[in-house]
Design a protein around this motif. Sequence first.
Motif, mmCIF file in Angstrom:
data_model
loop_
_atom_site.group_PDB
_atom_site.id
_atom_site.type_symbol
_atom_site.label_atom_id
_atom_site.label_comp_id
_atom_site.label_asym_id
_atom_site.label_seq_id
_atom_site.Cartn_x
_atom_site.Cartn_y
_atom_site.Cartn_z
ATOM 1 N N TYR A 196 62.060 23.520 -61.941
ATOM 2 C CA TYR A 196 63.103 24.200 -61.365
ATOM 3 C C TYR A 196 63.791 25.193 -60.704
ATOM 4 N N LEU A 197 64.069 25.669 -59.491
ATOM 5 C CA LEU A 197 64.454 26.752 -59.144
ATOM 6 C C LEU A 197 65.448 27.274 -59.760
ATOM 7 N N ASP A 198 65.571 28.218 -60.399
ATOM 8 C CA ASP A 198 66.640 28.998 -61.291
ATOM 9 C C ASP A 198 67.541 29.995 -60.078
ATOM 10 N N THR A 199 68.865 30.290 -59.700
ATOM 11 C CA THR A 199 69.493 31.195 -59.434
ATOM 12 C C THR A 199 69.844 31.708 -60.593
ATOM 13 N N ILE A 200 70.075 33.190 -60.756
ATOM 14 C CA ILE A 200 70.393 33.573 -61.700
ATOM 15 C C ILE A 200 71.715 34.798 -61.310
ATOM 16 N N ARG A 251 64.101 32.612 -59.661
ATOM 17 C CA ARG A 251 62.592 32.725 -59.636
ATOM 18 C C ARG A 251 63.205 31.447 -60.281
ATOM 19 N N ARG A 252 61.048 30.648 -60.460
ATOM 20 C CA ARG A 252 61.062 29.159 -60.658
ATOM 21 C C ARG A 252 61.287 29.314 -62.282
ATOM 22 N N GLY A 253 62.044 28.128 -62.679
ATOM 23 C CA GLY A 253 62.805 27.926 -63.691
ATOM 24 C C GLY A 253 61.944 26.120 -64.391
ATOM 25 N N GLY A 254 62.988 25.440 -65.855
ATOM 26 C CA GLY A 254 62.153 24.544 -66.328
ATOM 27 C C GLY A 254 61.175 24.809 -67.415
ATOM 28 N N ASN A 255 61.884 24.682 -68.617
ATOM 29 C CA ASN A 255 61.493 24.629 -70.050
ATOM 30 C C ASN A 255 60.587 24.855 -70.146
ATOM 31 N N ALA A 256 59.125 23.670 -70.307
ATOM 32 C CA ALA A 256 57.809 24.118 -70.402
ATOM 33 C C ALA A 256 57.059 24.316 -68.952
ATOM 34 N N ALA A 257 58.140 24.320 -67.742
ATOM 35 C CA ALA A 257 56.936 25.447 -67.179
ATOM 36 C C ALA A 257 56.850 26.771 -67.644
ATOM 37 N N ASN A 258 58.282 27.777 -68.309
ATOM 38 C CA ASN A 258 58.581 28.616 -68.561
ATOM 39 C C ASN A 258 57.472 29.501 -69.496
ATOM 40 N N THR A 259 57.486 27.762 -70.302
ATOM 41 C CA THR A 259 55.913 27.701 -71.787
ATOM 42 C C THR A 259 54.954 28.229 -71.241
ATOM 43 N N ALA A 260 54.186 27.424 -70.300
ATOM 44 C CA ALA A 260 53.533 27.712 -69.640
ATOM 45 C C ALA A 260 53.322 29.226 -69.071
ATOM 46 N N ALA A 303 55.894 21.718 -49.735
ATOM 47 C CA ALA A 303 55.996 22.800 -48.890
ATOM 48 C C ALA A 303 57.700 23.813 -49.871
ATOM 49 N N ALA A 304 58.115 22.648 -50.219
ATOM 50 C CA ALA A 304 58.896 22.847 -51.392
ATOM 51 C C ALA A 304 58.778 23.939 -52.278
ATOM 52 N N ALA A 305 57.203 23.551 -53.029
ATOM 53 C CA ALA A 305 56.769 23.363 -54.474
ATOM 54 C C ALA A 305 56.062 24.178 -54.937
ATOM 55 N N LYS A 306 56.290 25.355 -52.815
ATOM 56 C CA LYS A 306 54.974 26.032 -53.233
ATOM 57 C C LYS A 306 55.721 27.289 -54.084
ATOM 58 N N ILE A 307 57.121 27.719 -54.051
ATOM 59 C CA ILE A 307 57.517 28.056 -54.669
ATOM 60 C C ILE A 307 57.726 28.218 -56.172
ATOM 61 N N LEU A 308 57.707 26.860 -56.660
ATOM 62 C CA LEU A 308 58.360 27.026 -57.511
ATOM 63 C C LEU A 308 56.528 26.917 -58.835
ATOM 64 N N LEU A 309 55.595 26.996 -57.633
ATOM 65 C CA LEU A 309 53.746 26.935 -58.218
ATOM 66 C C LEU A 309 53.461 28.889 -58.351
ATOM 67 N N THR A 310 53.997 29.263 -56.903
ATOM 68 C CA THR A 310 53.114 30.759 -57.753
ATOM 69 C C THR A 310 53.192 31.324 -58.408
ATOM 70 N N ALA A 311 54.242 31.406 -59.929
ATOM 71 C CA ALA A 311 54.072 31.849 -60.579
ATOM 72 C C ALA A 311 53.440 31.419 -61.462
#
Length: 373
Positions: A64-68, A89-98, A119-127
């Motif tokens: 997910y794309l988290d807005t906190i 920032r990028r979120g998602g349980n397993a993604a945070n763990t990774a 293009a939309a996934a780039k912000i999720l994958l960068t970190a």
Amino acid sequence: MQKLFRLQSKGSSATSSQTSFSGSSSGEGSSTSTTHASHVSTATYNGNSNPSPKIGIFLVGATYLDTIMHVNSFPHEDMKQRSERFEQRRGGNAANTAEILGQDPRAKVWYMSSMPAPAAAKILLTALERNNVKTEACVFHSAQLTAPQAYIISAKDTGSRTVISHSTLPDLTLEEFIKRFDAARMRAVPDIVDMSCPFNWIHFEGRGPDVYKMINYVESIYIKQRWRQKLTISVEFEKGDRPGIPYLLKQADVCFFSKLYAQTLGFDRPEDFLASIKEFCKPTATLFCCWGAMGAVGLHLETGTRFSSSAGTVDRVVDPVGAGDTFIAGIILALGVRGYDIGRGLQFACELASQKCAQYGFSHLLKSIPPDL
């Protein structure tokens, strides 16, 4: 046969007891010194080195794309309130763990998720990629032009995190998983500790019936290749109302239960919850239940040994979002990469999760933990 973990060594400060569990009660007994052989690499861990080869870890989950919005207190309905801090920032349980796992130089981490168009996934994958996480196994949907969204209100006074999420992305299918997993395990071999076995730990978010089929596929491959004793399969159980969840309990070598999951089933103590849920799990499994500021409890079913650890001490809590995901990363690192016993691993995971609460995001989180912990 599954990978076995050492129970406890003299250096661990987490408490353990040999316990006979029945119903929702637990009785204390004498401490145990039983140990099980670990299949983790025997290479010495050094936090400042970059040893090779590595331990292969594969994670599957939603992103997910988290807005906190960080606020002093949760707002009342139908009112306006100023946020003390805003971040995305990028979120998602397993993604945070990774992301956290990728910070350990001895781990080679792969992540699979359903993703929007590149293009939309780039912000999720960068970190993830910045933290050495391989994302080639992700499945992209070109027609999905926006990332899944999660809006989080983090209240300072209570530590609560209220999440509203929205996603039109389809979940991973079994066919997509098989195709990407098979490709990943072929690519992962060159710098893995055991070159015949691509992944030593595979972690799933417990999201429904398809995860059950994915685990069955993984097991069929690992049994056929005679790798099963080298593999740990873990599953996160966050929400108790998801379909197909009970079937996953019997598949996992390691079960991670959230406080929310236990409370949904009517429990207000992690010890009582684990004592009850154990009957539905694999008899050789190790169970963990994280209870926020109260720390966490673990249960090794084969011996009936229960472990507990208090939360770590921090000067100030600034961002508890992702603390549970950090706890899971801590256990995987401790047991799967560093070769810690369960007691020491539980202590390490609780300390790591507490340190997460003392900083925003996950950057350089492992550096906040003493290398000898």
